[in-house]
Design an enzyme around this catalytic site. Structure first.
Site, mmCIF file in Angstrom:
data_model
loop_
_atom_site.group_PDB
_atom_site.id
_atom_site.type_symbol
_atom_site.label_atom_id
_atom_site.label_comp_id
_atom_site.label_asym_id
_atom_site.label_seq_id
_atom_site.Cartn_x
_atom_site.Cartn_y
_atom_site.Cartn_z
ATOM 1 N N GLU A 20 0.886 -1.175 0.000
ATOM 2 C CA GLU A 20 0.000 0.000 0.000
ATOM 3 C C GLU A 20 0.915 1.213 0.000
ATOM 4 O O GLU A 20 1.575 1.484 1.002
ATOM 5 C CB GLU A 20 -0.871 0.011 1.264
ATOM 6 C CG GLU A 20 -1.831 -1.146 1.387
ATOM 7 C CD GLU A 20 -3.016 -1.068 0.457
ATOM 8 O OE1 GLU A 20 -3.113 -0.089 -0.324
ATOM 9 O OE2 GLU A 20 -3.832 -1.984 0.492
ATOM 10 N N CYS A 33 -2.116 9.179 2.854
ATOM 11 C CA CYS A 33 -1.858 8.703 1.486
ATOM 12 C C CYS A 33 -2.958 9.161 0.535
ATOM 13 O O CYS A 33 -2.708 9.458 -0.619
ATOM 14 C CB CYS A 33 -1.731 7.187 1.489
ATOM 15 S SG CYS A 33 -3.095 6.344 2.315
HETATM 16 P P1 NAD Z 1 8.505 4.647 4.477
HETATM 17 O O1 NAD Z 1 8.421 3.886 3.211
HETATM 18 O O2 NAD Z 1 9.668 5.506 4.727
HETATM 19 O O3 NAD Z 1 8.446 3.650 5.731
HETATM 20 C C1 NAD Z 1 7.383 2.727 5.907
HETATM 21 C C2 NAD Z 1 7.852 1.593 6.795
HETATM 22 O O4 NAD Z 1 8.850 0.843 6.102
HETATM 23 C C3 NAD Z 1 8.505 2.026 8.108
HETATM 24 O O5 NAD Z 1 8.130 1.109 9.120
HETATM 25 C C4 NAD Z 1 9.989 1.905 7.806
HETATM 26 O O6 NAD Z 1 10.787 1.699 8.946
HETATM 27 C C5 NAD Z 1 10.013 0.678 6.914
HETATM 28 N N1 NAD Z 1 11.164 0.556 6.027
HETATM 29 C C6 NAD Z 1 11.983 1.537 5.567
HETATM 30 N N2 NAD Z 1 12.905 1.022 4.728
HETATM 31 C C7 NAD Z 1 12.663 -0.311 4.647
HETATM 32 C C8 NAD Z 1 13.251 -1.387 3.915
HETATM 33 N N3 NAD Z 1 14.277 -1.185 3.105
HETATM 34 N N4 NAD Z 1 12.739 -2.617 4.063
HETATM 35 C C9 NAD Z 1 11.667 -2.834 4.854
HETATM 36 N N5 NAD Z 1 11.043 -1.855 5.568
HETATM 37 C C10 NAD Z 1 11.540 -0.611 5.468
HETATM 38 O O7 NAD Z 1 7.128 5.444 4.554
HETATM 39 P P2 NAD Z 1 6.693 6.527 5.629
HETATM 40 O O8 NAD Z 1 7.487 7.770 5.350
HETATM 41 O O9 NAD Z 1 6.695 5.924 6.990
HETATM 42 O O10 NAD Z 1 5.161 6.767 5.238
HETATM 43 C C11 NAD Z 1 4.745 7.738 4.332
HETATM 44 C C12 NAD Z 1 4.419 7.120 2.979
HETATM 45 O O11 NAD Z 1 3.500 6.048 3.160
HETATM 46 C C13 NAD Z 1 3.737 8.079 2.037
HETATM 47 O O12 NAD Z 1 4.263 7.931 0.740
HETATM 48 C C14 NAD Z 1 2.278 7.641 2.061
HETATM 49 O O13 NAD Z 1 1.534 7.985 0.924
HETATM 50 C C15 NAD Z 1 2.427 6.175 2.217
HETATM 51 N N6 NAD Z 1 1.218 5.609 2.784
HETATM 52 C C16 NAD Z 1 0.447 4.804 2.005
HETATM 53 C C17 NAD Z 1 -0.736 4.289 2.510
HETATM 54 C C18 NAD Z 1 -1.610 3.386 1.684
HETATM 55 O O14 NAD Z 1 -2.429 2.704 2.276
HETATM 56 N N7 NAD Z 1 -1.477 3.343 0.373
HETATM 57 C C19 NAD Z 1 -1.121 4.589 3.814
HETATM 58 C C20 NAD Z 1 -0.303 5.407 4.587
HETATM 59 C C21 NAD Z 1 0.876 5.901 4.062
#
Ligand code: NAD
Length: 476
Positions: free
Chosen positions: A247, A281
């Site tokens: 997502e 998001c």
């Molecule tokens: P992010 O991708 O930086 O981090 C998300 C999660 O992934 C965190 O727990 C982080 O620690 C982990 N992570 C980071 N690098 C990783 C890796 N290499 N392998 C595995 N896990 C890893 O995102 P964020 O900044 O926390 O959230 C914001 C983003 O999330 C925005 O782009 C937003 O649109 C999106 N978002 C999408 C939805 C949806 O349902 N489509 C919902 C909420 C947020």
């Protein structure tokens, strides 16, 4: 009586034990920059212990009935509700969103568990004759790793936990390092209701996510986060052929037709563009307004947004809390710098002042070119581009032009015209005269780079299952 949690010490939950690590770290309260309480920094051995417990638990948990799992999840949902105030306060402390919005998120978390577990997963009988039955049924996958972002740490963790556990899997949650507090407490609260190893949570630093996606004892990753990380997650999961649900980010367009009742929809559009300081998001992130009403619409939108208060989320009436972290604050500053470098015209705001918290005043950009960064990039900060349109086909093309496809909406009194436009939009959710309506029983996911697979609804649950086709002959 539901257990009452204290929200001052925070531990990993492994095999129904509260555990600490030698190293600890702190989240930061985005409203004032103060350190939040210490949390564990999990290492490979913590994850190995948790995956072993999850795998052992799976052997018996997978054999329980949907009804037993529904009961356990329902009791956990009641306990979340009984601790709603503590969760809401902690959510505001770690995430920054106003208390009112935190309370809504916590309330949704408990009611959505019940909504989700009201869905029945039935076998699909494909053929039934005297001689044989062919039936498709759904079996759990095993151990699920739930990777959660920082914008909705409660609801998004709960969605993954409830989906995994209801379908007979066990789950290990990995919160964002920015917002570990509520997720650790959700798992702690689950202890009395689930056998050891069914629901676990590990807090860690940036190295923990890749440990999850690499781990050979995890069968599925449910990931919510940014597009760039989603691609890394998928590449890593390919090595062990894990099931993956992604997502990811969005850049939702809303198309406003010339026949709308401007005064009625302005507050809705304003809220749906700026809720959670636009760190959702699925917020409206590109607003296309018909040229015939553009000037009046823009003026009234500016007037409305000006009335929304910026401040600490604990203060009454705050609508704009701080953005969640320094990285996001710095990213926003960089994007705001494009206002000058690209010569954009602001209708409201336009600058970010330094302060003790990560506060950003709402900004509206007046008719920027489609190629500008504020239109092309997902801001995740309260800056909204408003653009003119006149031709229906052309605006549909502009709405669909990006690589994202999470949500989109059309606003018009002419329902037939609106649905005709809506049918052409390329996104996982499309709304008419609304944006961001969601339900635990409706699937939610993205087209194009906004995701793979869906969460919630029957289809979301099936993403946590294997499909098994049984060919049952009654004689040789
Ligand atoms: P992010 O991708 O930086 O981090 C998300 C999660 O992934 C965190 O727990 C982080 O620690 C982990 N992570 C980071 N690098 C990783 C890796 N290499 N392998 C595995 N896990 C890893 O995102 P964020 O900044 O926390 O959230 C914001 C983003 O999330 C925005 O782009 C937003 O649109 C999106 N978002 C999408 C939805 C949806 O349902 N489509 C919902 C909420 C947020």
């Amino acid at each position: 009586m539901a257990p009452q949690l204290e929200f001052s010490t925070f531990s990993n939950v492994i095999n129904n034990q509260l555990t600490q690590t030698t190293e600890t770290r702190h989240g930061i309260n985005p409203a004032n920059g103060e350190l939040n309480p210490p949390v564990p920094v999990s290492a490979q051995n913590d994850l190995d212990t948790a995956t072993k417990a999850a795998r052992d638990a799976f052997k018996t948990w997978a054999k329980t009935s949907f009804e037993e799992r529904r009961q356990a999840l329902g009791a956990w949902a009641d306990a979340i509700e009984a601790n709603a105030e503590g969760f809401a306060r902690t959510l505001t402390m770690e995430q920054g969103k106003p208390l009112t919005q935190s309370s809504v998120e916590v309330g949704m978390a408990s009611s959505w568990i019940k909504g989700l577990t009201s869905i029945e997963i039935k076998n699909n009988v494909i053929e039934e004759t005297e001689d044989r039955t062919v039936v498709q049924r759904y079996t759990p996958l095993g151990v699920v790793g739930a990777i959660v972002p920082w914008n909705f740490p409660v609801l998004l963790a709960v969605g993954k936990i409830a989906s995994a556990v209801y379908t007979g899997n066990t789950v290990i949650v990995k919160p964002s390092p920015f917002t570990p507090y509520c997720d650790l407490k959700l798992a702690e609260l689950a202890i009395p209701f689930f056998p050891p190893g069914v629901i676990q949570c590990l807090s860690g630093d940036d190295s923990l996510g890749p440990m999850f996606t690499d781990h050979h004892e995890i069968d599925k990753i449910s990931f919510t986060g940014s597009i760039i990380t989603g691609k890394r997650v998928m590449a890593s999961c390919a090595k062990t052929l894990k099931r993956v649900t992604l997502e990811l980010g969005g850049n939702d367009p809303a198309i406003i037709c010339e026949d709308v009742d401007i005064d009625t929809i302005i507050p809705k559009i304003g809220i749906l563009s700026y809720l959670c300081s636009s760190q959702i998001c699925m917020m409206i992130k590109r607003l296309y307004v018909h040229e015939k009403i553009y000037d009046e619409f823009l003026e009234k939108l500016v007037g409305f947004v000006k009335t929304l208060k910026v401040g600490n989320g604990t203060e009454a009436d705050t609508f704009f809390g701080p953005v969640q972290n320094k990285m996001q604050f710095d990213k926003a500053k960089d994007l705001f710098s494009s206002i000058t470098t690209e010569n954009l015209q602001t209708a409201l705001g336009g600058t970010i002042e330094d302060s003790t918290g990560y506060y950003i005043h709402p900004t509206i950009i007046n008719n920027p070119p489609e190629t500008s960064r504020v239109v092309q990039e997902e801001p995740f900060a309260p800056i909204l581009p408003v653009m003119k349109w006149s031709d229906e086909d052309e605006v549909v093309g502009r709405a669909n032009a990006l690589e994202t496809g999470l949500g989109s909406s059309v606003w018009s009194k002419d329902f037939e015209r609106a649905t005709h436009i809506a049918d052409q939009l390329q996104s996982g959710s499309v709304w008419v005269n609304s944006h961001f309506d969601l339900s635990p029983t409706a699937p939610f996911g993205g087209h194009k780079n906004s995701g793979m697979g869906v969460e919630w609804g029957l289809n979301g649950l099936l993403g946590y299952c294997n499909s098994q086709t049984q060919w049952l002959k009654k004689s040789f």
